[in-house]
Design a protein around this motif. Sequence first.
Motif: not given
Length: 668
Positions: A510-521, A549-553, A659-665
Amino acid sequence: MHILIIDDDKNDRFMVTREMRREFSDVEVEEVGEPEEFEQALAAGRFDLTITDYQLRWTNGLEILRTLKQRFPERPVIMFTNTGTQEIAVEAMKSGLDDYILKSPKHLVRLSTTVRSVLERNETRRRANFYENRLQSLLDQLNVGVFRVIPDGRLLEVNSVFLRVLGLNSLDELQSIGGFSEIFSKAGDITPQQRRERELKLRKPDGSSIWVSVNETLNTNQGESVIDGLVEDITGRKRAEESLKRYATRLRTLQELDRSILRAISPAGIAQAALAFTYPLLPCQLLDVMLFNLETQQATVLAVQSNEGIGCSIGESFSLQDFGDIETLQQNQALIIENLAEHPRLYRLQQRLFDQGIHFIMNVPVIAQGQLIGSLNVGAIQPRSLTDEDTDNAYEVANQLAIAIQQSRMREELHRYTEQLEELVSNRTQQLEEANSALEAFAYSISHDLQEPLRAMRGFATILLEEYDTALNSVGQDLLYRIASSVDRMDNLLVDLLAYSRLSRVDLPLQPINLNLLVRQVLTQLEPSLEEKQAQVTVAEPLLEVVGNYRTVEQIVTNLLTNSIKFVPAGVQPQVHVWSERRDASGALRERSVRLWVEDNGIGIQSQHYERIFGVFERLHSIEAYPGTGIGLAIVRKGIERMGGQVGMESEVGRGSRFWIELPEFIK
């Protein structure tokens, strides 16, 4: 506002009254020119302020002032006179006069200004007293002592709680005793605006000890340095801390005792280990364990821990009749003799210990499966040496000894059971290893062996379509197209199965994930599909950051967006909206979490299918209508659960799904 005007000259009263009513619209004036009227005004007490002359027929202004201040000390008094002197003015001020004005037409205009100023000062003083009393009351309720001292050690003032905490009756008693000087800091101990905190142990006049917390600050009061401080009785907290420390030490010792007992093989080794760890816990000079043989009525010393050879020797045996009251021990009650010197009749063993200097003894029964098998014996030179807490410790050790000795006697049988269990575990482990190997082989087969013939089938079909197109009629070409399509679907199915299987086996760091960058990618990767579907995707940035986990998300978001643009009625432009929101801790997530929403305008899902669609190979529509492997949402759920998150949906047939997914902030 109600003003009392005292003057035996009615013209002067008229002028003062006129001036007050001219300046104060809501004023009520009560004039006093006779002593009877003054007594009535005092009895009624309805006035807020008094204006008085000095020279009166029946008395003077000083007497009026003293009478008023005695009855109503908080109500201001102004002296308006032309018969007073400077000495009278000084004396009046000492008696509490609020202001002094010479009576003349020139000074009459000053009277209203003075009244206003006096009332304002009085209100300010009243409010200050109110808050001071309120603060004092609060401090008293909190049981906090307050003091003020000059840095040279001279005490200026303390409150009643300060004296009560130290067990004193007055400030004079505190200064006369002089045993509490360490409470107050000296000139070099503290700097301006610095807060100094200490915890001190003090002895009260009655001989008892207390712990206090002292907080001091160096301030300036009217140009003079003073130390203001707070004192709080923390004796209860200190006792609780000491009790917790003793309890923690006791737990650590008992844990070490458990480990030592488990490492020992023989009952003697178990008992000696128990005594070695218990001896420092108890204020004693002798600690031993004896085993009883009720059939032969013999007691045998199993282990000893003592000072200077006090007590019996290991292996020494004697009759139970020489030991003590065995019947009491059989009832699981300890035998305690506070002082052997005061006991009327001693058994032979007790007399032997007394001759060696032991005055206090305690025999704690060691009972296993309801049967008395021995005793843990404590001896001390000082009478009445053990507390209730010490007795509890001895009982705990005796109970552990009983269990451990009983286990030692059953060791062979337990060893046999252990060997059988190890064999079962070994067989089960081998089965699990074989199952894992088969799973690995299956995964390899999917990724290599099964995909290789699919690639060959796709290649052959492509060659037939490219080189033998004219040799085939329309039916043959259609069949080849169907073969190629089935190969592609089978390949996608194997890829998804491999991804689903991998989620169950591999570690997901697990690692911090910036959802802005991930969704754009993800949107960049899906750009060809979005253009083909003419889909419109809006993202409400900024999206909150999560831990996962970045790849899984990334795979999960890809699957959700792919479904959102796929399951749309014919002729409808896909509209997808993505946003995030912060959620409080709930369910499986014990910290604050982020919920990522993916909303579409698709065909929707009936409520009875909400759980079903997250299963493997679950499809609600034919592959001709909506192509796919039926594993995408199963991958979503498996991936989210592996990361400790949650997944869910809201939908209405014909009106789209959310649809929604929920992960720790991720908290920076």
